[in-house]
Design an enzyme around this catalytic site. Sequence first.
Site, mmCIF file in Angstrom:
data_model
loop_
_atom_site.group_PDB
_atom_site.id
_atom_site.type_symbol
_atom_site.label_atom_id
_atom_site.label_comp_id
_atom_site.label_asym_id
_atom_site.label_seq_id
_atom_site.Cartn_x
_atom_site.Cartn_y
_atom_site.Cartn_z
ATOM 1 N N LYS A 172 5.003 -0.367 -12.342
ATOM 2 C CA LYS A 172 5.045 -1.179 -11.125
ATOM 3 C C LYS A 172 3.984 -2.277 -11.148
ATOM 4 O O LYS A 172 4.263 -3.441 -10.835
ATOM 5 C CB LYS A 172 4.848 -0.275 -9.907
ATOM 6 C CG LYS A 172 4.634 -0.999 -8.588
ATOM 7 C CD LYS A 172 5.887 -1.687 -8.065
ATOM 8 C CE LYS A 172 5.539 -2.643 -6.952
ATOM 9 N NZ LYS A 172 6.438 -2.624 -5.819
ATOM 10 N N LYS A 240 -3.295 -7.755 -3.766
ATOM 11 C CA LYS A 240 -3.862 -6.415 -3.917
ATOM 12 C C LYS A 240 -3.375 -5.788 -5.228
ATOM 13 O O LYS A 240 -4.163 -5.207 -5.999
ATOM 14 C CB LYS A 240 -3.419 -5.566 -2.708
ATOM 15 C CG LYS A 240 -3.915 -4.147 -2.658
ATOM 16 C CD LYS A 240 -2.909 -3.038 -3.005
ATOM 17 C CE LYS A 240 -1.531 -3.101 -2.414
ATOM 18 N NZ LYS A 240 -0.639 -2.006 -2.884
#
Lengths: 289, 289
Positions: A172, A240
């Site tokens: 991911k 992030k």
Amino acid sequence: MATNVALLGLGLMGKPMGHNLLKNGFALTVWNRTAARGDDLVAAGAKRVATPSEAAAAAEVVITIVSDPPAVESVLWGDNGVLAGLKRGSVLVDSSTVTPALARRAAEACGERGCEFLDAPVTGGTWGAEKGELVFMVGGKAETLERVAPVLGAMGKQWLHMGPHGAGQVIKLATNLILALQTVATAEALALVRGAGIPGEKLAEMMQASMGRSKLIDVKLPMMLEGRYTPSFPLRLMNKDAGLALELGAESGVRMPGATAAREVMTAVERAAKEDVDYAALARYWQKA
Amino acid sequence: MATNVALLGLGLMGKPMGHNLLKNGFALTVWNRTAARGDDLVAAGAKRVATPSEAAAAAEVVITIVSDPPAVESVLWGDNGVLAGLKRGSVLVDSSTVTPALARRAAEACGERGCEFLDAPVTGGTWGAEKGELVFMVGGKAETLERVAPVLGAMGKQWLHMGPHGAGQVIKLATNLILALQTVATAEALALVRGAGIPGEKLAEMMQASMGRSKLIDVKLPMMLEGRYTPSFPLRLMNKDAGLALELGAESGVRMPGATAAREVMTAVERAAKEDVDYAALARYWQKA
């Protein structure tokens, strides 16, 4: 009897995922830090509880999808956290995007309680969540994945087994790094074109015919041309994730000049933004003041 | 009577372009710095001459496709250069990738001689050149483009008018910047995945299902997984183009953190390479020594 599912985190992704679980006949217990975000799920048949541990205690499959590592830590290990309520034999599925190290820590904690863990971050955005067309990148035991496949199938169209605990998060972070850098590529090229006095639309016209064509350019370049940045996937989360990728790279000694550049661009734009914007807004980095 | 065409530069791109001009019935005059590279074109019916000016004097449409700005300067302005031979009323088409400033300078020189100029860099690689499926990004007058369209049509499938002189080069540098950064993105993500102990094939499997999917990943990620870098488009040219993009950005005050990172990666790999490699080889930047 239908599997009891708990869902913790009812944000842009969690909420439509909850509706799809209900539509597919699962008994659903929900929890969210801001309880009111669960109102429409309760109206649709979900049971709302006051703490993560109560949610976990009510279910065989517990799904967490919150925004970042501190939120996962709090929901799992905090007072009345998931780990305090998890029943022996149940499965915790974390669909948040966090570091692989945190995923492995959660897997260990589950193991100590006689439970299974999967890291299963998703791709597909809010659109995919609404349509039930998410793709799950899964780390953990293959047999655990098989057990929860019907639950994932209610929310997504694909679940790919990427390897042991943490592997879902690794993949991911890597895919989001690719997205972030593709966005930088598109925005920087657009700035170059406009800086030379050529309309950005000419770049878009050419990209259709080019080896450089991509899904991202199809979706995000029009947003940049119009300066329209309603969040599908917010910049703050993409930024992030780039930070988490840099953390992971530092752990394994991987040089990351691309991620470093992308993070610089995204951080500058995120600081200056007055509203929540899509990550395509990183194009603002190149706007004249 | 068929248009007389001159072709200067018989490299990986120029040679198949020449064959397609012959196949489409154009009378072709060729010149190359290393004359022997034209042998098979001569065998196929082209006329070979000893200097760029002789080639230009023989044609209504003169096409140059050489490797970099110094090569273009030498072929155009050098002793017995194209500009010395160009006939009034003819069109010079430069399909090399150079700076927009150099394209504008060539346009001016052509204008002084009563000739027209187009910057018309191409995309499609050697494969596209062989199949006659190149795409031309064209800067200059639209009516000049119309005049030479039959000639471009012998070599390509599309010619897009991008704007005034230099606009073709601007768009070309922008598209190659996107390609270079997409390649960095793919390679850096691959390094991140492998650094975390996950096979790179898992990234490839996931990318098919992702928002991040792209033509580039389809073509270049398999090359990276296998470490097979036979040049389709050489790294040295991609790196040169990133340098030209940085030059252009500096002229117009556009910040280019992406191009800067890509150039660092490509330069390190180019310096260490012992052979000519495809730009996918920039993945070597992340190989353990």
